[in-house]
Enzyme design. Sequence first.
Site, PDB file in Angstrom:
ATOM      1  CG  ASP A 274      -2.168   0.887   0.921  1.00  0.00           C
ATOM      2  OD1 ASP A 274      -2.080   1.742   0.011  1.00  0.00           O
ATOM      3  OD2 ASP A 274      -3.200   0.755   1.598  1.00  0.00           O
TER       4      ASP A 274
HETATM    5  C1  BGC Z   1      -4.949   3.273  -0.110  1.00  0.00           C
HETATM    6  C2  BGC Z   1      -4.996   2.299  -1.271  1.00  0.00           C
HETATM    7  C3  BGC Z   1      -4.791   3.064  -2.554  1.00  0.00           C
HETATM    8  C4  BGC Z   1      -3.457   3.799  -2.472  1.00  0.00           C
HETATM    9  C5  BGC Z   1      -3.113   4.591  -3.709  1.00  0.00           C
HETATM   10  C6  BGC Z   1      -3.704   4.126  -0.122  1.00  0.00           C
HETATM   11  O1  BGC Z   1      -3.759   5.124   0.837  1.00  0.00           O
HETATM   12  O2  BGC Z   1      -5.043   2.569   1.106  1.00  0.00           O
HETATM   13  O3  BGC Z   1      -6.209   1.611  -1.290  1.00  0.00           O
HETATM   14  O4  BGC Z   1      -4.858   2.201  -3.644  1.00  0.00           O
HETATM   15  O5  BGC Z   1      -3.486   4.700  -1.378  1.00  0.00           O
HETATM   16  O6  BGC Z   1      -3.930   5.696  -3.824  1.00  0.00           O
END
Ligand code: BGC
Length: 742
Positions: A274
């Site tokens: 993530d």
């Molecule tokens: C989120 C993800 C997301 C990523 C990119 C993170 O903060 O938890 O689900 O895909 O950011 O935006």
Amino acid sequence: MRVVFNKKIALLIFIFCLQTSFFNAQDNIPKIQFPQGEITSVVLEAKIDSIINVLTLEEKVAMTHAQSKFSTKGVERLGIPEVWMSDGPHGVREEISWDAWENAGWTNDAITAFPALTCLAATFNPELSGEYGFNLGEEARYREKDVLLGPGVNIYRTPFNGRNFEYLGEDPFLASTMVVPYIKGVQKNGIAACVKHFALNNQEHLRDKINVEVSDRALYEIYLPAFKAAVQEGKVWALMGAYNKFRGQYTTHNKILNKILKTDWGYDGVVISDWSSVHSTKEAALYGVDMEMGTGTDGLGTTTNNHYQHYYLANPFLKALKKGELSEDLVNDKVRRILRLIYRTSLNPNRALGKMNNKEHHKVARKIATEGIVLLKNEDNFFPIKDKKGLTIAVIGENATRNMTQGGGSSQLKPLFEVSPLEGLRARYKNAKIIHTMGFESGASVYDEVVPASLNQDSLYVKAIEVAKKADIVLFVGGLNKSHHQDSEGDDREVFALPFGQEKLINGIQEVNKNLGFLLLTGNAVEMNWLPKTKGVIQTWYLGSMAGHAIADIVSGDVNPSGKLPFSFPKKLEDNAAHSFGKLSYPGIDENQYYKEDILVGYRWFDTRKIEPQFAFGYGLSYSSFKISDVKINQKKYSENDKIKVTFNVSNTGNREGAEVVQVYVGKYKSKVKRALKELKGFTKVNLEKGLQKTASVTLNVSDLAYYNTEISSWSLEKGTYYIYVGNASNNITKKIKFSIL
Ligand code: BGC
């Protein structure tokens, strides 16, 4: 800035290399008929090996971490393309700047917003999930992405989780059944779906610190099945780690990645972190994450000078590899997975070019939205509301006009258009008069702060009462929104009750107009003390581009509602399992949390503890009525490899066509281990004209009734007596049949 080298040229160079002896290190490997021919996995793996042989250590390491917010490097000299990603899961997110979270200011990146995944889950229609994935994948392809960051399958554990609207509900069987066709649909376009967030990311509050302790049974029986289905049945090509810890170790580089995901399940795709969920070079190298994204480093935000080089899987990784502190096999495995991803996506010669904002996408978005809307209450047939001359409908509430695709965090979208509930109703009702007032104001929709309302709430209230007095019918359009502490990423909700003075407003309106219906826009359950004040309630979720039209389809009766709740609505917060065990269970104490309800999540808890929910899992009304009868099973005694065929008759006893979702649950009588009273094991959605009936069936594998046996760390099928429960909601069972497993 976005294109370092042209992808098409890269593809041609790469194909050329493949067809020359350059990569054909081993002569006995058949030549690839590329791009027209099929590429078998044996050949592909051999090719990948030969590529790995010619990559330098620097090139390999460069592929394992970001080069911008949403992309990773390719290898230009070999024509290996970059990997481009985008959020997901409800539409393709607008272009984000190379180095910062701000949007890139493009003018050609407005897309179709599909309904939130709670709505998709509520359709109980796997076929529609396939359409969702395919159409969304076409948009991702058009926008030249390789990986779509979704869908999310974290189980709904508490109504406070700010991100529940992005997930597929509280039941592992439902989430598994719905996620598989979505993935297949996306990937038909040569775009990787990226199932997220692995694992146990069930709250936003302290999400990047919280340490989750949960039993193996709950892990395997509740929290992992949808990921397993995504991997083994959906054959997903990418998977995202999570922010939280599990048993003291960050989930993005946790032993469960190698053990469960990559070994036990045989996952051959890429694990993407993530954004900023990697915390250690050694752990990231060893424990399964293949691509590091979004890490904040010293340089990030203040300078763009090589800060990606400071990522855990960048220079520190290279250094450790060079010193021999980490084995080169580790980076080779990551690169092998990344190359597989590239072959499956940008180097897939057969992928179509994609489409965006075409009529078909809008149609599909509307169909999913109308099928997922759930009719919760309908006293005196309040709904549908006929469009007739002389009728005045007052539409009251901020959510009637509020944008619901902005905010909410990474799932936020920039749709080409978003039809608000008010616009949708106005477009549908040509004879009746629609009057509108805001009723309440909540403040601006921003990611991590609450901007207070600017209008005078008392004046809005007074005006709403005046408007309600003038109308024959009031439609109150309220619920939550996508601001911080509502249905939004980054933190959880803080109160179960409706916010922004809505309850007071409903009470006030009801005193002057008893013909009151509620359109509830949320991705979560809310407290409903106000329920008796309304005649009808429709759970509309967040519906994307076509929201208003879909709502009008249901309110007017053009479409008969057939959605069912994918999670339970408790009467009070403490009735929810996670909350009933106090702070250690939710939200945790000193950054530690114990899932004390164990396997009794959602309806499993309500059923087993005999707590009456406000609205049960699987519940949803129709404008028609249905009868389930003649429920039978094919045998009375089964053994492990058998299938249980449950047949039943469904008749439409009302006066219009419609659809009923028949749900099949199974429970063990007198189990030697802790069990829920019953668990969903199958369902089918039956469409029927009025007055007609149909025999339908659901088939279950006996082996799927096993529980996770912690004594042997594997699944065990308990012999003895079981019950099958067939009904149209978890709390509305028509027939219970006994059978045994020998
Ligand atoms: C989120 C993800 C997301 C990523 C990119 C993170 O903060 O938890 O689900 O895909 O950011 O935006």
